[in-house]
Design a protein around this motif. Structure first.
Motif, PDB file in Angstrom:
ATOM      1  N   GLY A 194      21.123   4.355 -27.031  1.00 21.19           N
ATOM      2  CA  GLY A 194      22.475   4.165 -26.526  1.00 21.19           C
ATOM      3  C   GLY A 194      22.967   5.389 -25.766  1.00 21.19           C
ATOM      4  N   GLY A 195      22.626   6.571 -26.274  1.00 23.08           N
ATOM      5  CA  GLY A 195      23.038   7.813 -25.609  1.00 23.08           C
ATOM      6  C   GLY A 195      22.396   7.966 -24.243  1.00 23.08           C
ATOM      7  N   LEU A 196      21.098   7.653 -24.149  1.00 24.69           N
ATOM      8  CA  LEU A 196      20.405   7.747 -22.860  1.00 24.69           C
ATOM      9  C   LEU A 196      20.942   6.713 -21.869  1.00 24.69           C
ATOM     10  CD1 LEU A 196      16.714   8.346 -24.020  1.00 24.69           C
ATOM     11  CD2 LEU A 196      18.216   9.976 -22.849  1.00 24.69           C
ATOM     12  N   ALA A 197      21.222   5.501 -22.374  1.00 24.09           N
ATOM     13  CA  ALA A 197      21.779   4.466 -21.498  1.00 24.09           C
ATOM     14  C   ALA A 197      23.139   4.905 -20.963  1.00 24.09           C
ATOM     15  CB  ALA A 197      21.906   3.142 -22.252  1.00 24.09           C
ATOM     16  N   ALA A 198      23.978   5.438 -21.854  1.00 21.36           N
ATOM     17  CA  ALA A 198      25.310   5.899 -21.437  1.00 21.36           C
ATOM     18  C   ALA A 198      25.203   7.069 -20.459  1.00 21.36           C
ATOM     19  CB  ALA A 198      26.124   6.309 -22.659  1.00 21.36           C
ATOM     20  N   LEU A 199      24.243   7.987 -20.701  1.00 20.53           N
ATOM     21  CA  LEU A 199      24.048   9.124 -19.808  1.00 20.53           C
ATOM     22  C   LEU A 199      23.607   8.652 -18.430  1.00 20.53           C
ATOM     23  CD1 LEU A 199      23.879  12.149 -19.258  1.00 20.53           C
ATOM     24  CD2 LEU A 199      21.541  12.129 -20.204  1.00 20.53           C
ATOM     25  N   GLY A 200      22.705   7.675 -18.413  1.00 23.20           N
ATOM     26  CA  GLY A 200      22.245   7.131 -17.134  1.00 23.20           C
ATOM     27  C   GLY A 200      23.398   6.531 -16.347  1.00 23.20           C
ATOM     28  N   ILE A 201      24.258   5.802 -17.046  1.00 25.49           N
ATOM     29  CA  ILE A 201      25.426   5.196 -16.413  1.00 25.49           C
ATOM     30  C   ILE A 201      26.359   6.289 -15.865  1.00 25.49           C
ATOM     31  CG2 ILE A 201      27.470   3.809 -16.814  1.00 25.49           C
ATOM     32  CD1 ILE A 201      25.033   2.146 -16.850  1.00 25.49           C
ATOM     33  N   TYR A 202      26.575   7.325 -16.671  1.00 28.82           N
ATOM     34  CA  TYR A 202      27.479   8.412 -16.272  1.00 28.82           C
ATOM     35  C   TYR A 202      26.969   9.118 -15.010  1.00 28.82           C
ATOM     36  CZ  TYR A 202      29.719  12.992 -16.216  1.00 28.82           C
ATOM     37  OH  TYR A 202      30.375  14.110 -15.833  1.00 28.82           O
ATOM     38  N   ILE A 203      25.672   9.383 -14.979  1.00 28.51           N
ATOM     39  CA  ILE A 203      25.083  10.066 -13.824  1.00 28.51           C
ATOM     40  C   ILE A 203      25.266   9.237 -12.564  1.00 28.51           C
ATOM     41  CG2 ILE A 203      22.894  10.781 -12.772  1.00 28.51           C
ATOM     42  CD1 ILE A 203      22.012  11.698 -15.574  1.00 28.51           C
ATOM     43  N   ILE A 204      25.024   7.932 -12.667  1.00 27.53           N
ATOM     44  CA  ILE A 204      25.191   7.050 -11.527  1.00 27.53           C
ATOM     45  C   ILE A 204      26.653   6.996 -11.094  1.00 27.53           C
ATOM     46  CG2 ILE A 204      25.015   4.659 -10.729  1.00 27.53           C
ATOM     47  CD1 ILE A 204      22.643   4.358 -12.679  1.00 27.53           C
ATOM     48  N   ASN A 205      27.533   6.842 -12.054  1.00 23.76           N
ATOM     49  CA  ASN A 205      28.955   6.673 -11.754  1.00 23.76           C
ATOM     50  C   ASN A 205      29.592   7.943 -11.224  1.00 23.76           C
ATOM     51  OD1 ASN A 205      31.133   4.817 -11.725  1.00 23.76           O
ATOM     52  ND2 ASN A 205      32.032   5.868 -13.481  1.00 23.76           N
ATOM     53  N   LYS A 206      29.102   9.113 -11.673  1.00 24.47           N
ATOM     54  CA  LYS A 206      29.667  10.394 -11.260  1.00 24.47           C
ATOM     55  C   LYS A 206      29.514  10.610  -9.774  1.00 24.47           C
ATOM     56  CE  LYS A 206      29.478  15.364 -12.238  1.00 24.47           C
ATOM     57  NZ  LYS A 206      28.771  16.440 -12.961  1.00 24.47           N
ATOM     58  N   GLY A 207      28.491  10.010  -9.218  1.00 29.72           N
ATOM     59  CA  GLY A 207      28.224  10.210  -7.790  1.00 29.72           C
ATOM     60  C   GLY A 207      29.054   9.333  -6.882  1.00 29.72           C
ATOM     61  N   LYS A 208      29.906   8.470  -7.469  1.00 27.66           N
ATOM     62  CA  LYS A 208      30.703   7.577  -6.636  1.00 27.66           C
ATOM     63  C   LYS A 208      31.978   8.267  -6.211  1.00 27.66           C
ATOM     64  CE  LYS A 208      28.870   3.433  -8.765  1.00 27.66           C
ATOM     65  NZ  LYS A 208      28.172   3.024  -7.574  1.00 27.66           N
ATOM     66  N   SER A 209      32.410   7.966  -5.036  1.00 20.41           N
ATOM     67  CA  SER A 209      33.643   8.561  -4.526  1.00 20.41           C
ATOM     68  C   SER A 209      34.840   7.869  -5.127  1.00 20.41           C
ATOM     69  CB  SER A 209      33.711   8.416  -3.010  1.00 20.41           C
ATOM     70  OG  SER A 209      33.588   7.083  -2.616  1.00 20.41           O
TER      71      SER A 209
END
Length: 306
Positions: free
Chosen positions: A291-306
């Protein structure tokens, strides 16, 4: 400055609120389905009954969405026969096949494990959207985020047999469900070009539900035990579908697909926690890692959005 004519479904704050509302609601569906199965006396080998249970849920949710759409004066017009075929295909992918696999998988897997594994759909949507839509660009951040997220899913299979391992009827069905979910996410953009998206959502849920009810009855499906707990679970699941799909599909129709789908990262977290709390399932350490890795993956992707 934001234009006054911008739809509420395109305003950043409301995109977050609506997307998270749908995600949290869907997270609760994992324990509710298993509690509903137990309350109605539906066992793992009762495929027809599971299809009937799912069909009633989605057909009722679809009728609710259509009723609300009619009350709000939305257009029910579908301009051509080919558009009706697209709506039918969407109903099959988004509801019938999607939830046939989901309900079969849920009856052979723990809710917490299934919730995390279902996050595969989120990462597939991000990658597929980049391939099919110009508004979704493939970036190194998205690649890294998806790689970490997939790593989380793989972490579910760490450890010995006493901590849960891959099973085709459980995990395999959830994976097929995730693939159907990802494909239907991409099809939503096409749905919105053919019919009002709320009406299209209602059509797809109703048609998809009926296409689950008919074979469910043909296979001898029934609700063996009718009781208050089962009815309450079914009503809550109907509400989750009506609210979740109406909000989510509207967001997908007017925003980049990846921007909306990414919020589904909350589904495995909510699903795993509520399944352990409501069902008394064992929460293995690898669930926290996955769950932590899935959430981290989501965060990394989302952080790059304007």
């Amino acid at each position: 400055m934001e234009q006054p004519t911008t739809s509420i479904f395109q305003r950043p704050v409301w995109v977050v609120i609506f997307a998270l509302t749908a995600a949290i609601a869907w997270g609760w569906a994992f324990p509710l389905i298993k509690v509903g199965f137990n309350a109605f006396g539906i066992t793992a080998d009762m495929t027809g009954s599971k299809m009937l249970f799912a069909g009633i849920r989605f057909a009722c949710a679809g009728l609710i969405v259509l009723s609300v759409a009619q009350t709000n004066g939305r257009s029910f017009q579908v301009s051509s026969k080919s558009n009706w075929w697209f709506i039918l295909a969407f109903a099959l992918m988004n509801t019938t096949l999607h939830y046939f696999f989901f309900y079969i998988g849920m009856s052979h897997s723990e809710g917490s494990r299934a919730a995390i594994l279902n996050s595969l759909s989120t990462f597939l949507v991000v990658l597929l959207a980049c391939a099919f839509f110009k508004s979704d660009k493939l970036t190194s951040r998205k690649i890294l985020g998806c790689a970490i997220g997939f790593g989380g899913i793989m972490a579910l299979n760490l450890g010995g047999s006493d901590s849960g391992q891959f099973h085709w009827m459980g995990d395999g069905m959830i994976i097929l469900n995730a693939i159907c979910g990802a494909c239907s996410n991409l099809m939503t953009r096409g749905l919105s070009k053919r019919v009002d998206v709320f009406v299209g959502t209602g059509y797809s849920l109703t048609l998809g539900g009926v296409l689950l009810i008919i074979p469910g009855l043909a296979f001898g499906g029934s609700l063996p035990q009718i009781n208050l707990l089962g009815i309450v679970c079914l009503v809550l699941l109907i509400a989750i579908s009506a609210i979740g799909f109406a909000l989510y599909n509207k967001l997908l129709s007017c925003n980049p697909v990846g921007k909306v789908a990414i919020y589904n990262s909350l589904i495995p977290v909510v699903g795993a926690i509520t399944s352990c709390l409501c069902l008394g399932e064992t929460f293995y350490a690898k669930y926290a890692l996955a769950g932590g890795l899935a959430a981290l993956g989501i965060y990394i992707i989302n952080k790059g959005k304007s």
